[in-house]
Design a protein around this motif. Structure first.
Motif, short mmCIF file in Angstrom:
data_model
loop_
_atom_site.label_atom_id
_atom_site.label_comp_id
_atom_site.label_asym_id
_atom_site.label_seq_id
_atom_site.Cartn_x
_atom_site.Cartn_y
_atom_site.Cartn_z
N LEU B 18 -40.87 7.52 -5.94
CA LEU B 18 -41.70 6.61 -5.29
C LEU B 18 -41.67 5.31 -5.82
N ILE B 22 -40.79 0.88 -4.09
CA ILE B 22 -41.75 0.39 -5.18
C ILE B 22 -41.59 -0.65 -5.24
N GLU B 48 -53.85 -2.12 -0.20
CA GLU B 48 -54.87 -1.05 -0.08
C GLU B 48 -53.34 -0.24 0.85
N THR B 50 -50.29 -1.32 1.72
CA THR B 50 -49.02 -1.56 1.26
C THR B 50 -48.51 -0.50 0.45
N ALA B 51 -50.22 0.52 -0.05
CA ALA B 51 -50.01 1.43 -0.62
C ALA B 51 -49.65 2.41 0.62
N ASP B 52 -50.65 2.52 1.40
CA ASP B 52 -50.71 3.64 2.34
C ASP B 52 -49.17 3.44 3.09
N PHE B 54 -45.94 3.25 1.67
CA PHE B 54 -45.18 4.04 0.43
C PHE B 54 -45.40 5.34 0.19
N ILE B 55 -46.80 5.78 0.52
CA ILE B 55 -47.56 7.31 0.50
C ILE B 55 -46.92 7.58 2.04
N ALA B 56 -46.96 6.80 3.48
CA ALA B 56 -46.14 7.54 4.56
C ALA B 56 -44.57 7.41 3.89
N TRP B 58 -43.48 8.57 1.34
CA TRP B 58 -43.70 9.76 0.47
C TRP B 58 -43.53 11.13 0.99
N ARG B 59 -44.76 10.71 1.98
CA ARG B 59 -44.77 12.14 3.07
C ARG B 59 -43.86 12.36 3.54
N SER B 60 -42.82 11.20 4.05
CA SER B 60 -42.04 12.18 5.61
C SER B 60 -40.78 11.45 5.12
#
Lengths: 365, 183
Positions: B18, B22, B48, B50-52, B54-56, B58-60
């Motif tokens: 991840l 980034i 915040e 922008t971080a979301d 990359f969380i997306a 990670w999850r997808s």
């Protein structure tokens, strides 16, 4: 017909879009934030799992102490999702309509089990709504005339059609720290099962063996901007897919994302005999199954959402000669990927859904 | 590390992968989010969101293939930022965002995928400069003065190119051509 250009471009993926990279945020900061967010998610998951284990351990201790079996006493499953013992029904007297009245029923939340914020909010809302409708609003109105104000606004949540209802809804959602949905996407533009999965950001959850009608793109779909959705399904437990008489036709699948306010519920008759049991599906998911006279349910909780599958109008299905028993419900449960349905989705709000907000209450009058 | 290897590691739950994404796309994603949110929200909000994104990712990761991940991240960044803006009841400063289509236009009854494909074709068929202006405005939500400054054009030129872009899109979605004025 009017469409927003910004929304039409929501699905656009191009690898050479003209925008300068610029270091407005540092990679180090983004790494810190993502690490923190991932840790928070892990903690929540562990905490939930811990609670579940503790609850099961306590229940097991009680079972041993009382010397009874769990399901005979209704200790698990449905009781944890029951939010009330009353529902609304039309009332008549001397042939005259007398408005809505509360009648005994077993009312089940579609979002959350006892002890969760979603459950508490759902219960408080149901109590308020029943009281409001039976005493203040429908008393002399037949056929749910929502009026001009309500008709324009109730699309967000079906039950928000007066300022007083909106005000209470906001109050409860804020009290429990729950998000309210602000966008809905439904037919005619959303008429495809795969679109539903893509928008909610989850993997397909129905087996593609042709026994589930949704693969044909016929379901009745609504998806919200938090990734919650409802969709219809039909299923053939026997015979050839397509044979009307061999079909269980009234199936609704609800995915309610954790942390969101939901007003949905399902009810059984107060005296209805219910058979409850826990089942591990062919895909390895543990679900609670409930078989009643009028309906059957499948309940499941995952990391990201509460899932409820409702089979309705079972009397009619039985009248057609179809046998509905534990095995039938388990066979259907085997065709659904509850792990996907209840997972944390990556919502991809790409369509031209109706954006709305819960309106600011105005003086009722 | 190649993108395909990084994605494979991401799918296996490797957080270092991840970090690789980034490093590679953080500035790109941050620029998109900033383009949409700047002026309406704080720098902390931009970080915040922008971080979301990359969380997306990670999850997808499980459902992704190593093909045009930059485009995927760009779309997620844009849509996440727009959603954030909508939650705050903020309006976008755009020129005529509404497109009026005939009732029996081509997009009636289309699935999202089919409609997306049609929109993509329409955008790609625009002349290069028109396309760039159109995407800067309607995709990245840059204002007319900002686009004019970045491309060294007069604001009226930007506006007339946007008008042509809107008409091109309308034609593609309805199958009906209109007689255009100068521009």
């Amino acid at each position: 017909m009017e469409v927003r250009i910004t929304e039409l471009l929501n699905g656009l993926e191009l690898d050479a879009l003209p925008l300068e990279d610029s270091p407005v945020v540092s990679a180090t900061k983004i790494k810190e934030l993502t690490t923190m967010k991932l840790q928070q998610t892990e903690k929540k998951t562990r905490r939930r799992a811990g609670k579940r284990i503790l609850a099961l351990a306590l229940a097991a201790a009680m079972i041993l102490a009382l010397g009874i079996t769990a399901y005979a006493g209704g200790w698990f499953g449905l009781n944890e999702a029951t939010i009330g013992g009353q529902t609304l029904a039309d009332s008549f007297s001397d042939g005259e309509y007398r408005g809505k009245a509360v009648v005994p029923a077993k009312v089940i939340s579609l979002a959350g089990y006892a002890g969760t914020a979603e459950f508490q909010a759902s219960r408080e809302w149901r109590e308020f709504y029943n009281d409001y409708v039976s005493h203040k609003y429908y008393g002399d109105t037949f056929g749910q005339d929502l009026g001009e104000w309500g008709s324009a606004r109730h699309v967000a949540y079906d039950e928000l059609y007066t300022p007083a209802l909106c005000e209470k809804f906001k109050e409860i959602s804020e009290k429990y720290g729950l998000l309210t949905r602000t966008g809905k996407y439904s037919a005619p533009s959303l008429n495809n099962y795969r679109d539903l999965c893509e928008i909610a950001g989850i993997s397909p959850f129905l087996d593609s063996d042709g026994r589930s009608l949704s693969w044909g793109g016929v379901g009745d779909y609504s998806v919200y901007d938090d990734g919650s959705f409802a969709c219809g399904d039909c299923w053939w437990p026997e015979g050839k897919p397509g044979e009307t008489d061999a079909m269980i036709y009234d199936i609704r699948i609800y995915r309610n994302v954790k942390g969101s306010m939901d007003t949905g519920f399902v009810e059984f008759g107060a005296d209805e005999v219910l058979d409850e049991w826990e089942y591990t599906t062919a895909k390895g998911d543990t679900v609670d199954l409930v078989l009643g006279e009028s309906k059957a349910l499948i309940l499941c909780e995952g990391e990201g959402a509460y899932v409820t599958v409702i089979w309705g109008q079972l009397q009619i299905v039985r009248e057609k000669g179809l046998e509905i028993d534990r095995g039938t419900l388990e066979r259907y449960a085997d065709t659904v990927d509850f792990g996907s349905l209840s997972s944390v989705g990556t919502v991809d709000w790409r369509g031209s859904g109706d954006a709305y907000s819960i309106p600011t209450p105005e003086p009722e009058g | 590390m190649t993108e395909a290897i990084a994605l494979a590691k991401l799918k296996s739950g490797d957080q270092e992968a991840l970090g690789w994404f980034i490093d590679r796309y953080g500035a790109y994603v941050g620029a998109i989010v900033n383009s949409i949110l700047s002026g309406a929200m704080s720098r902390a909000d931009v970080e915040e969101v922008t971080a979301d994104v990359f969380i997306a990712l990670w999850r997808s990761a499980g459902k992704l293939i190593p093909l045009n991940l930059k485009g995927y991240l760009g779309r997620i960044a844009r849509n996440t930022a727009l959603k954030k803006l909508r939650e705050q009841r903020q309006e976008l400063p755009l020129e005529e965002d509404m497109l009026v289509l005939e009732e029996d236009g081509l997009i009636e009854g289309m699935t999202l995928r089919e409609r997306d494909s049609l929109v993509r074709e329409a955008v790609l068929s625009m002349p290069e400069l028109d396309r760039e202006i159109f995407l800067r405005h309607y995709y990245y939500c840059q204002t007319v003065p900002v686009i004019a400054e970045k491309l060294g054009l007069k604001p009226n030129t930007v506006k007339s190119r946007l008008l042509r872009g809107r008409e091109k899109l309308r034609q593609s979605l309805t199958g009906i051509e209109a007689v255009m004025g100068g521009g």
